[in-house]
Design a protein around this motif. Structure first.
Motif, PDB file in Angstrom:
ATOM      1  N   GLY A 403     -16.894 -76.845   4.940  1.00 24.40           N
ATOM      2  CA  GLY A 403     -17.164 -75.477   5.454  1.00 24.40           C
ATOM      3  C   GLY A 403     -17.742 -74.623   4.039  1.00 24.40           C
ATOM      4  O   GLY A 403     -17.841 -73.393   4.603  1.00 24.40           O
ATOM      5  N   ARG A 408     -22.472 -75.238   4.651  1.00 22.38           N
ATOM      6  CA  ARG A 408     -22.594 -74.506   5.930  1.00 22.38           C
ATOM      7  C   ARG A 408     -24.096 -74.545   6.532  1.00 22.38           C
ATOM      8  O   ARG A 408     -24.118 -74.778   7.743  1.00 22.38           O
ATOM      9  CB  ARG A 408     -22.513 -72.858   5.728  1.00 22.38           C
ATOM     10  N   GLN A 412     -23.370 -80.293  10.721  1.00 26.71           N
ATOM     11  CA  GLN A 412     -22.197 -80.052  11.188  1.00 26.71           C
ATOM     12  C   GLN A 412     -21.529 -81.239  12.008  1.00 26.71           C
ATOM     13  O   GLN A 412     -22.358 -81.920  12.496  1.00 26.71           O
ATOM     14  CB  GLN A 412     -22.140 -78.798  12.255  1.00 26.71           C
ATOM     15  N   SER A 467     -18.235 -73.209  13.704  1.00 27.63           N
ATOM     16  CA  SER A 467     -18.812 -72.312  12.851  1.00 27.63           C
ATOM     17  C   SER A 467     -17.384 -71.305  12.221  1.00 27.63           C
ATOM     18  O   SER A 467     -17.864 -70.629  11.492  1.00 27.63           O
ATOM     19  CB  SER A 467     -19.509 -71.395  13.889  1.00 27.63           C
ATOM     20  N   TRP A 470     -16.429 -72.147   8.554  1.00 26.52           N
ATOM     21  CA  TRP A 470     -17.434 -72.026   7.481  1.00 26.52           C
ATOM     22  C   TRP A 470     -16.932 -70.581   6.711  1.00 26.52           C
ATOM     23  O   TRP A 470     -16.669 -69.794   7.192  1.00 26.52           O
ATOM     24  CB  TRP A 470     -18.874 -72.039   8.137  1.00 26.52           C
ATOM     25  N   TYR A 472     -17.801 -68.790   2.494  1.00 20.39           N
ATOM     26  CA  TYR A 472     -18.411 -68.665   1.112  1.00 20.39           C
ATOM     27  C   TYR A 472     -17.262 -68.386   0.113  1.00 20.39           C
ATOM     28  O   TYR A 472     -16.148 -67.680   0.707  1.00 20.39           O
ATOM     29  CB  TYR A 472     -19.373 -67.343   1.064  1.00 20.39           C
TER      30      TYR A 472
END
Length: 474
Positions: A403, A408, A412, A467, A470, A472
């Motif tokens: 993730g 991302r 998946q 989702s 995921w 950053y």
């Protein structure tokens, strides 16, 4: 000599976690990724097509880039009127700098960002000092092309371009250049080359802004700003810093260098911006080679007037005082020696290259321990792109997912994927059900990296949508 040393060191230890990510990105080429434009991923793809998962071939781009950086610095010294002594001093100091050697060892975006910044500055300096509008225009347009390619590697080039424009406006000898079309045509050229990546970012909701926010949050406080200054001062070497500091002062004050003064102003403007906004010291790496060149010219001019000062021996002394810092980021020592030395405490990037084959073998053992019918449907899900990239690099025989950042936007896992082999999740029960810890990763060298002691679980399936997993991270 620099190239030879880098070639010898290239296959030692293993790939950096960022290199693993770029290789994975190269297998999924696009006009952008949430944390970077496409250039390095493209270079990684070319390398793997030539020789799959070969560290020397992968890193050859970076070795050549740093060799070009040295030549550009020498060209700037020549442009300033530096003779053979100044040019030799420039070449040696830029070549042996800790930053230069580190960026020449790893295939990372900072390598080509540094090269692009220096190349742009040298081309702009030529444009500002050229005789005749045709020569000046050619240099401006060349700078625009380099800037456009650089923006397809890292967005930070835009800050340099802004610094150059401000620098030209601040310097009385050059501000009228902004009334000519050539700097603006260069900017439009760069924008046109950057456009595909900008369109990708726009189509995906500008994820780079989320990542930039993480960086500002991490480096924006007092501690982050202090670290920024310290990193900048030691970037090449503490003993080389006085040379580029002298060069900066000379660029800002020498009447004979009035038309290249925007290079000095650009450093001040961009350095101040990142200090205020929150950035990392290495962002300025590409500004330092021209400053080193300017400082070398000053030192070479003054050395004959000081009886005991010799450019040759001063350069040798600085080299000898710089080389001992190489093991911080270069695999000069055996891995076990490095991990038990004080070098390991100086930074964590080198540790991120140690242990990958062992980690992958341990995950593979967990997968191999599954019943045959489960192995056919199993997937692996990792906490970071380094782990996922390593599992792809060395291969584990089942689909790999993560993730983290660019992963991302890639494949998946199926909603009902089962079982799920988790790597790095300390407490997976909030997101997965039926989890059993099977092992914890370890490496014989004793490297304290992000993977050391990371747990490996086998879970029945995810209990939340993928989702939700995921994220950053800078």
């Amino acid at each position: 000599m620099q190239v030879v040393v880098l070639l010898v060191l290239a296959p030692r230890y293993g790939p950096h976690r960022d290199e693993l990510y770029f290789v994975s990105a190269g297998q999924r080429l696009a006009w952008g990724y949430p944390d970077q434009p496409p250039l390095v991923a493209l270079l990684a793809r070319v390398s793997t097509e030539i020789a799959a998962y070969d560290l020397v071939v992968l890193r050859l781009w970076s070795i050549l880039a740093m060799a070009a950086l040295v030549l550009l610095a020498v060209e700037f010294a020549r442009l300033l009127g530096g003779g053979r002594a100044a040019q030799l001093m420039t070449a040696v100091l830029v070549a042996v700098g800790v930053m230069t050697m580190t960026l020449g060892h790893w295939l990372v975006t900072a390598t080509f960002d540094t090269l692009a910044w220096t190349a742009i500055l040298v081309l702009v300096a030529h444009a500002l000092t050229a005789t005749g509008w045709r020569r000046s225009a050619a240099f401006w347009l060349a700078a625009g092309v380099v800037a456009g390619v650089g923006l397809e590697n890292k967005h930070a080039v835009a800050f340099l371009l802004g610094g150059i424009v401000v620098g030209i406006a601040l310097a009385p000898a050059t501000r009228r250049v902004l009334l000519t079309p050539w700097p603006w045509l260069a900017g439009l050229t760069a924008l046109a080359l950057w456009l595909p990546n900008l369109l990708w970012q726009a189509a995906h909701g500008w994820p780079v802004l989320d990542l930039s926010g993480d960086i500002r949050e991490e480096y924006g406080g007092f501690g982050g700003r202090a670290g920024y200054v310290v990193q900048l001062l030691i970037l090449l070497s503490p003993v080389i810093t006085p040379v580029w500091a002298v060069g900066l002062v000379a660029l800002l004050r020498r009447p004979a260098w009035a038309r290249v003064r925007p290079v000095g102003f650009a450093f001040v403007v961009v350095a101040t911006f990142f200090l205020v906004a929150g950035g990392k010291g290495y962002y300025l790496a590409g500004l330092l080679p021209p400053l080193v060149a300017a400082g070398a010219v000053v030192v070479a001019e003054r050395a004959p007037a000081i009886r005991w000062l010799s450019v040759r021996w001063l350069t040798v002394a600085m080299v000898l005082l710089t080389i001992p810092a190489w093991p911080i980021n270069l695999p000069v020592l055996p891995a076990a020696t490095y991990t038990s030395s004080f070098y390991a405490a100086a930074g964590d990037d080198q540790a991120a290259t140690i242990g990958w084959p062992e980690y992958v073998a341990q995950v593979q053992a967990v997968i191999d321990g599954l019943p045959a019918e489960q192995r056919r449907t199993a997937v692996v899900f990792t906490t970071n792109y380094g782990q996922a990239g390593a599992l792809e690099w060395y291969g584990v025989g089942v689909p790999v997912h993560s993730g983290h950042n660019g992963w991302r936007f890639w494949e998946q896992p199926p909603a009902d994927a089962s079982p799920v082999v988790l790597v790095g999740f300390e407490r997976p029960d909030g997101f997965f059900r039926g989890c059993r810890e099977m092992t914890r990763l370890r490496n014989r060298a004793g490297a304290e990296n992000e993977e050391a002691r990371a747990p490996v679980h086998v879970c029945e399936k995810a209990s939340v949508p993928w989702s939700r997993l995921w994220h950053y991270d800078a």
